[in-house]
Design an enzyme around this catalytic site. Structure first.
Site, mmCIF file in Angstrom:
data_model
loop_
_atom_site.group_PDB
_atom_site.id
_atom_site.type_symbol
_atom_site.label_atom_id
_atom_site.label_comp_id
_atom_site.label_asym_id
_atom_site.label_seq_id
_atom_site.Cartn_x
_atom_site.Cartn_y
_atom_site.Cartn_z
ATOM 1 C CG ASP A 200 3.663 85.932 -99.973
ATOM 2 O OD1 ASP A 200 3.126 86.642 -100.852
ATOM 3 O OD2 ASP A 200 4.842 86.090 -99.609
ATOM 4 C CE LYS A 226 6.289 92.109 -104.534
ATOM 5 N NZ LYS A 226 7.670 92.421 -104.910
ATOM 6 C CB CYS A 364 13.649 89.514 -99.634
ATOM 7 S SG CYS A 364 13.944 91.266 -99.765
HETATM 8 N N1 PMP Z 1 6.263 87.863 -100.716
HETATM 9 C C1 PMP Z 1 6.757 87.603 -101.924
HETATM 10 C C2 PMP Z 1 6.643 86.217 -102.497
HETATM 11 C C3 PMP Z 1 7.378 88.630 -102.650
HETATM 12 O O1 PMP Z 1 7.887 88.372 -103.865
HETATM 13 C C4 PMP Z 1 7.464 89.916 -102.084
HETATM 14 C C5 PMP Z 1 8.160 91.047 -102.818
HETATM 15 N N2 PMP Z 1 9.329 90.697 -103.491
HETATM 16 C C6 PMP Z 1 6.911 90.130 -100.835
HETATM 17 C C7 PMP Z 1 6.320 89.082 -100.175
HETATM 18 C C8 PMP Z 1 6.921 91.475 -100.196
HETATM 19 O O2 PMP Z 1 6.142 92.360 -100.944
HETATM 20 P P1 PMP Z 1 6.061 93.889 -100.538
HETATM 21 O O3 PMP Z 1 7.469 94.395 -100.564
HETATM 22 O O4 PMP Z 1 5.209 94.515 -101.586
HETATM 23 O O5 PMP Z 1 5.474 93.938 -99.169
#
Ligand code: PMP
Length: 407
Positions: A200, A226, A364
């Site tokens: 990821d 991002k 999250c």
């Molecule tokens: N993985 C990581 C490490 C993240 O920081 C994030 C977003 N905060 C995500 C996954 C999910 O990204 P997205 O909401 O763009 O799908």
């Protein structure tokens, strides 16, 4: 000619915005980054001059849009050094990319009694899809803990990668603690046992190494928004051998070869995994973001961002009662903290009154908060346009918060 980092701020129109009568200090980059004018222009140009659906049209605009979209795929492949353009699958975001693998790889390769290994440092997006997969399949969900400093416990990881492990999924950089996981150790270890690895890269692709062949990642996922690109576009890189072996995730238009009443055969890569009309503008915007990012010298950028992070750690250390979380061996772009005795949410609201944007809460990552025994943190996260002045404004803001609450 490489672009100087000091010139970056001028490229982001939103940074001139006033918020609550203060100049915006944007430190919520891990949630989403701001967009340079060139990305905004690319989106406007597409919608103004050649908006059209792709692949199926036989008119000029359709040809232009198709060409732009497919050029973008090549641009992404070069950016992360994928061997083949068809190893780049466009999705909506990191979350969808991971769900695609959890379903398509999971359905093909994970059976009852098998194991999937993740870490306690994951975003829910790289945790829940694997937990659900294991529940669906009767497989075991294994979680690698982290040390009090916020580093992965590599001894436990070593023990957990066993004969029944079908996949290891982990981030390169933790969005909550900023830990940079040593993939140069972890991926060879997994591969020596025949275990594929999903990385990821949502918080790393724009900050640190992103060469998928050097990393030897089997799957590598990230979000456009991002890394200075638009929302709505994400990337799944998968090695050809895996993508070929996997069933489609979403089905419908474009992912088919032949459809009859009896059965459907599938399109070739990458289209097998791209059902329906994609985010054409998003892909074009993502290519513009990559073009933008690659104007900078990568080495110089890394040194600048590291220096800024170190400066941030030092300056936050001057704030009375501030608790900084984690002290990992290597950290990138994330400053997680709390002010003793004050709710993180309240800190965020009070900072906003001074135009300072940070994020507060669990980010999250409830398993991380559980491990730390807290309900959340204040998180300041950095991008290439941030400066020492932004850090100074944050520190000043925090001191004002303390004064206001008379601590
Ligand atoms: N993985 C990581 C490490 C993240 O920081 C994030 C977003 N905060 C995500 C996954 C999910 O990204 P997205 O909401 O763009 O799908």
């Amino acid at each position: 000619m490489t672009k100087t980092i000091s010139s970056a701020r001028a490229d982001f129109p939103i940074l001139k915005t006033m918020v609550n009568d203060h100049p915006l200090v944007y430190l919520d980059n891990a949630a989403t980054t701001q967009k340079p004018q060139s990305v905004i222009d690319a989106l406007v140009d597409y919608y103004t001059h050649y908006n059209s659906n792709i692949h199926r049209g036989n008119h000029s605009l359709a040809a232009l849009a198709t060409q732009a979209h497919e050029t973008t795929r090549g641009r992404v492949a070069r950016f992360i050094n994928a061997e083949h353009k068809h190893e780049i699958i466009f999705t909506r975001n990191t979350t969808e990319s991971i769900n695609l693998v959890a379903h398509s790889f999971g359905d093909t390769f994970v059976k009852e009694g098998d194991e999937v290994v993740v870490t306690q440092l994951e975003h829910h997006s790289n945790f829940v899809p694997w937990q659900l997969l294991c529940q669906r399949k009767g497989a075991h969900f294994r979680v690698v803990p982290f040390t009090p400093d916020g580093d992965l416990d590599l001894e436990v990881l070593d023990k957990l990668l066993g004969k029944r492990t079908r996949l290891l999924a982990l981030n390169h950089v933790s969005n909550s603690l900023g830990t940079v996981n040593p993939l140069e150790i972890i991926i060879p270890l997994a591969h020596s046992r025949g275990i594929p690895v999903l990385v990821d890269a949502a918080q790393s692709v724009h900050h640190i190494e992103h060469d998928v062949r050097k990393l030897d990642a089997d799957f590598y996922v990230f979000s456009g928004h991002k890394m200075y690109g638009p929302t709505g576009i994400g990337v799944l890189y998968g090695q050809e051998k895996w993508l070929e072996a996997m069933m489609p995730f979403l089905s419908g238009g474009e992912m088919i070869d032949q459809v009859t009443v009896d059965r459907t055969t599938f399109n070739q890569l990458p289209f097998k995994f791209e059902a329906g009309t994609p985010d054409i503008a998003g892909a074009i915007g993502l290519a513009a973001a990559i073009d933008y990012l690659e104007q900078f010298d990568a080495e110089e950028l890394a040194v600048y961002e590291d220096d800024l992070l170190r400066y941030g750690i030092g300056q936050l250390g001057q704030v009375p009662g501030l608790i900084l979380y984690g002290n990992p061996i290597r950290r990138s772009s994330i400053l997680p903290f709390n002010l003793e005795g004050i709710q993180h949410y309240d800190v965020g609201v009070l900072l906003d009154a001074y135009g300072i944007a940070v994020r507060t809460g669990q980010h999250c990552t409830q398993p991380i908060m559980d491990r730390l025994g807290i309900t959340g943190t204040v998180r300041a996260s950095l991008a290439l346009y941030n400066t020492r002045e932004d850090i100074d404004a944050l520190v000043q803001g925090l001191k004002r918060v303390l004064k206001m609450l008379k601590r």
